[in-house]
Write a protein that holds these residues in place. Structure first.
Motif, PDB file in Angstrom:
ATOM      1  N   TYR A   1       0.839  -1.211   0.000  1.00 58.11           N
ATOM      2  CA  TYR A   1       0.000   0.000   0.000  1.00 58.11           C
ATOM      3  C   TYR A   1       0.873   1.260   0.000  1.00 58.11           C
ATOM      4  O   TYR A   1       0.617   2.211  -0.729  1.00 58.11           O
TER       5      TYR A   1
ATOM      6  N   GLU B   1      -0.997   4.465  -1.328  1.00 56.44           N
ATOM      7  CA  GLU B   1      -2.325   4.251  -0.732  1.00 56.44           C
ATOM      8  C   GLU B   1      -2.207   4.326   0.790  1.00 56.44           C
ATOM      9  O   GLU B   1      -2.425   3.341   1.506  1.00 56.44           O
TER      10      GLU B   1
ATOM     11  N   SER C   1      -3.977   5.758   3.023  1.00 53.50           N
ATOM     12  CA  SER C   1      -5.217   5.540   3.762  1.00 53.50           C
ATOM     13  C   SER C   1      -5.375   4.055   4.084  1.00 53.50           C
ATOM     14  O   SER C   1      -5.738   3.683   5.199  1.00 53.50           O
ATOM     15  N   SER C   2      -5.067   3.203   3.113  1.00 56.12           N
ATOM     16  CA  SER C   2      -5.177   1.752   3.306  1.00 56.12           C
ATOM     17  C   SER C   2      -4.104   1.244   4.265  1.00 56.12           C
ATOM     18  O   SER C   2      -4.372   0.380   5.105  1.00 56.12           O
TER      19      SER C   2
ATOM     20  N   GLU D   1      -4.942   1.936   7.910  1.00 54.43           N
ATOM     21  CA  GLU D   1      -5.961   1.022   8.447  1.00 54.43           C
ATOM     22  C   GLU D   1      -5.340  -0.232   9.060  1.00 54.43           C
ATOM     23  O   GLU D   1      -5.956  -0.877   9.903  1.00 54.43           O
TER      24      GLU D   1
END
Length: 156
Positions: free
Chosen positions: A49, A54, A56-57, A60
């Motif tokens: 990611y 990415e 944001s991913s 998480e």
């Protein structure tokens, strides 16, 4: 005749005992390597990611204690700003070291100890406007409820 039958029964019991011991050993090895594999897979997912921007991913996948260190928006903005803008790169490559199982580990003195945790060394290689360079960091992958999560070391 009775002695020979007793000898055969003893040999049979030994063989069955060895088979049962081998099955138990295999089950423990499978269980251990399964956790090790899952820990490595979540680290791979996190850095995949990050490679793709990415953030944001990847955020998480952090442990809840990590998420308290910075909001998702702040993390996304910082990671993009530092890696893409300051380093002048679009992406990076990385290598993960072999996972090392730790008996117990805590992210900082204030955090509670985590029992099921693996330490992995990651080396990120950047090729940008300031040349080629590596960042090496130990990361920790621990189980939070049923999910494997990423943590960084904040111990002083």
């Amino acid at each position: 005749m009775g002695f020979k039958r007793h000898q055969q029964n003893t040999i049979l019991k030994i063989i069955i005992g060895l088979i049962v011991a081998a099955i138990i050993l295999f089950a423990f090895k499978l269980l251990f390597s399964s956790s090790e594999k899952q820990a490595t897979e979540i680290a791979e997912k996190f850095y995949s990611y990050e490679q793709d921007g990415e953030f944001s991913s990847s955020w998480e996948l952090f442990h809840p204690s990590m998420k308290q260190k910075f909001t998702k928006g702040h993390y996304i903005q910082d990671r993009a700003h530092v890696f893409m803008n300051h380093f002048g790169v679009d992406t990076f490559t990385y290598t993960l070291g072999n996972p090392e199982k730790l008996k117990s580990w805590r992210m900082s003195k204030e955090d509670t100890a985590i029992k099921e945790v693996y330490k992995l060394t990651v080396i990120q290689t950047f090729k940008g406007k300031y040349g080629n360079f590596d960042i090496e960091q130990d990361i920790f992958v621990g189980k939070e409820k049923d999910d494997w999560t990423i943590m960084w070391d904040y111990n002083k």
